[in-house]
Write a protein that holds these residues in place. Structure first.
Motif, short mmCIF file in Angstrom:
data_model
loop_
_atom_site.label_atom_id
_atom_site.label_comp_id
_atom_site.label_asym_id
_atom_site.label_seq_id
_atom_site.Cartn_x
_atom_site.Cartn_y
_atom_site.Cartn_z
N GLU A 1 0.89 -1.21 0.03
CA GLU A 1 -0.01 0.05 -0.05
C GLU A 1 1.01 1.24 -0.03
N GLU A 2 1.88 1.13 0.68
CA GLU A 2 2.91 2.29 0.72
C GLU A 2 3.33 2.58 -0.84
N GLU A 3 3.92 1.52 -1.46
CA GLU A 3 4.45 1.88 -2.74
C GLU A 3 3.41 2.12 -3.88
N GLN A 4 2.10 1.88 -3.48
CA GLN A 4 0.97 2.11 -4.25
C GLN A 4 0.77 3.69 -4.17
N LEU A 5 0.89 4.08 -2.85
CA LEU A 5 0.57 5.47 -2.76
C LEU A 5 1.71 6.30 -3.16
N VAL A 6 2.73 5.91 -3.23
CA VAL A 6 4.10 6.72 -3.64
C VAL A 6 3.87 6.62 -5.29
N SER A 7 3.45 5.62 -5.98
CA SER A 7 3.41 5.58 -7.15
C SER A 7 2.31 6.40 -7.60
N ASN A 8 1.05 6.36 -6.96
CA ASN A 8 0.00 7.60 -7.30
C ASN A 8 0.33 8.87 -7.12
N TYR A 9 1.18 8.94 -5.89
CA TYR A 9 1.41 10.64 -5.96
C TYR A 9 2.50 11.14 -6.94
N ILE A 10 3.40 10.23 -7.36
CA ILE A 10 4.34 10.60 -8.46
C ILE A 10 3.58 10.83 -9.74
N GLY A 11 3.19 9.41 -10.16
CA GLY A 11 2.71 9.37 -11.48
C GLY A 11 1.75 10.14 -12.08
N PRO A 12 0.24 9.79 -11.48
CA PRO A 12 -0.72 10.83 -11.82
C PRO A 12 -0.54 12.14 -11.24
N GLY A 13 -0.44 11.80 -9.82
CA GLY A 13 -0.31 13.20 -9.19
C GLY A 13 0.60 14.28 -9.59
N LEU A 14 2.07 14.09 -9.08
CA LEU A 14 2.74 15.20 -9.37
C LEU A 14 3.14 15.57 -10.82
N CYS A 15 3.19 14.25 -11.56
CA CYS A 15 3.60 14.32 -12.90
C CYS A 15 2.68 15.27 -13.70
N GLY A 16 1.14 15.31 -13.37
CA GLY A 16 0.40 15.99 -13.94
C GLY A 16 0.34 17.45 -13.79
N TRP A 17 0.90 18.06 -12.87
CA TRP A 17 0.80 19.55 -12.54
C TRP A 17 1.60 20.21 -13.09
N LEU B 1 1.62 19.91 -3.75
CA LEU B 1 2.23 18.51 -3.75
C LEU B 1 3.57 18.11 -3.12
N TYR B 2 4.21 19.14 -3.47
CA TYR B 2 5.80 19.21 -2.84
C TYR B 2 5.78 19.14 -1.13
N LEU B 3 4.87 20.03 -0.84
CA LEU B 3 4.58 20.11 0.29
C LEU B 3 4.14 18.55 1.09
N LEU B 4 3.19 17.95 0.17
CA LEU B 4 2.63 16.89 0.85
C LEU B 4 3.92 15.67 0.73
N GLY B 5 4.94 15.77 -0.44
CA GLY B 5 5.91 15.09 -0.78
C GLY B 5 6.92 15.09 0.51
N VAL B 6 7.26 16.04 0.96
CA VAL B 6 8.07 16.31 2.34
C VAL B 6 7.69 15.25 3.41
N ASP B 7 6.40 15.44 3.57
CA ASP B 7 5.90 14.31 4.48
C ASP B 7 6.06 13.00 4.12
N LEU B 8 5.58 12.52 2.85
CA LEU B 8 5.70 11.37 2.25
C LEU B 8 7.09 10.74 2.29
N GLY B 9 7.98 11.69 1.95
CA GLY B 9 9.31 11.19 1.77
C GLY B 9 9.88 10.77 3.15
N GLY B 10 9.40 11.56 4.27
CA GLY B 10 10.00 11.03 5.41
C GLY B 10 9.46 9.87 6.30
N ILE B 11 8.14 9.66 5.75
CA ILE B 11 7.34 8.44 6.21
C ILE B 11 7.82 7.13 5.44
N PHE B 12 7.92 7.37 4.08
CA PHE B 12 8.03 6.39 3.15
C PHE B 12 9.17 6.25 2.33
#
Length: 181
Positions: free
Chosen positions: A44-60, A131-142
């Motif tokens: 689930e962690e890897e899916q969250l990271v994949s969705n965050y980067i893939g359709p999430g951050l790549c699209g903005w 999304l980068y603000l969220l990424g700081v949290d995600l990178g610290g946790i996952f």
């Protein structure tokens, strides 16, 4: 991740130069963590990271190459326009959220119309900043899940995802070092 009260203590505001703000991400008030009692599997962690980067951050961002230049503070971005009242655009914010029983004092319609009046470029850079603000949290946790996803994307030759994930993880680790210093 911060609790709801911490997140509600300050609004997200559109920035005139969100591309530069990505370059100088603020240090979170607390070390990122999952809410107490929440457990997720490694898959689930890897899916969250994949969705965050893939359709999430790549699209903005306006374009991946421009985005990474902007993240280093080199790109120009369209400023937010504040012509209506001259006040900052605080998104989804109302002081009444912090005061039990208080009535909301702002009109969501006015806030929405001011956001829609912004240029597409301004909206996209600000979305990338959020999304980068969220990424700081995600990178610290996952962190390990980020590294696993990067290895998988390298094998698939998905270079855009690799670059963005590495950039987010690097910024996350740099920002979070303040908690160990």
């Amino acid at each position: 991740m911060p609790c709801a009260a911490e997140m509600a203590s300050s609004p997200f505001q559109l920035l005139d130069d969100a591309a530069r703000a990505i370059h100088a991400l603020p240090v979170p008030k607390t070390r990122p963590r999952l809410p107490p009692g929440l457990r997720i599997s490694r898959e689930e962690e890897e899916q969250l990271v994949s969705n965050y980067i893939g359709p999430g951050l790549c699209g903005w961002p306006p374009a991946p190459a421009v985005f990474l230049r902007g993240a280093r503070g080199e790109a120009k971005s369209a400023p937010a326009t504040l012509e209506e009242s001259g006040k900052d655009l605080a998104l989804g914010w109302d002081e009444a959220l912090l005061l039990p029983g208080a009535e909301p004092k702002t009109s969501a319609a006015a806030e929405v119309s001011r956001v829609l009046a912004q240029s597409s470029e301004c909206q996209r850079w600000n979305a990338a900043y959020a999304l980068y603000l969220l990424g700081v949290d995600l990178g610290g946790i996952f962190k390990e899940s980020f590294e696993t996803c990067v290895a998988r994307w390298r094998k698939k030759k998905e270079q855009g995802k690799v670059l963005l994930a590495q950039d987010v993880l690097q910024r996350s680790q740099k920002t979070l070092r303040s908690f160990t210093s």
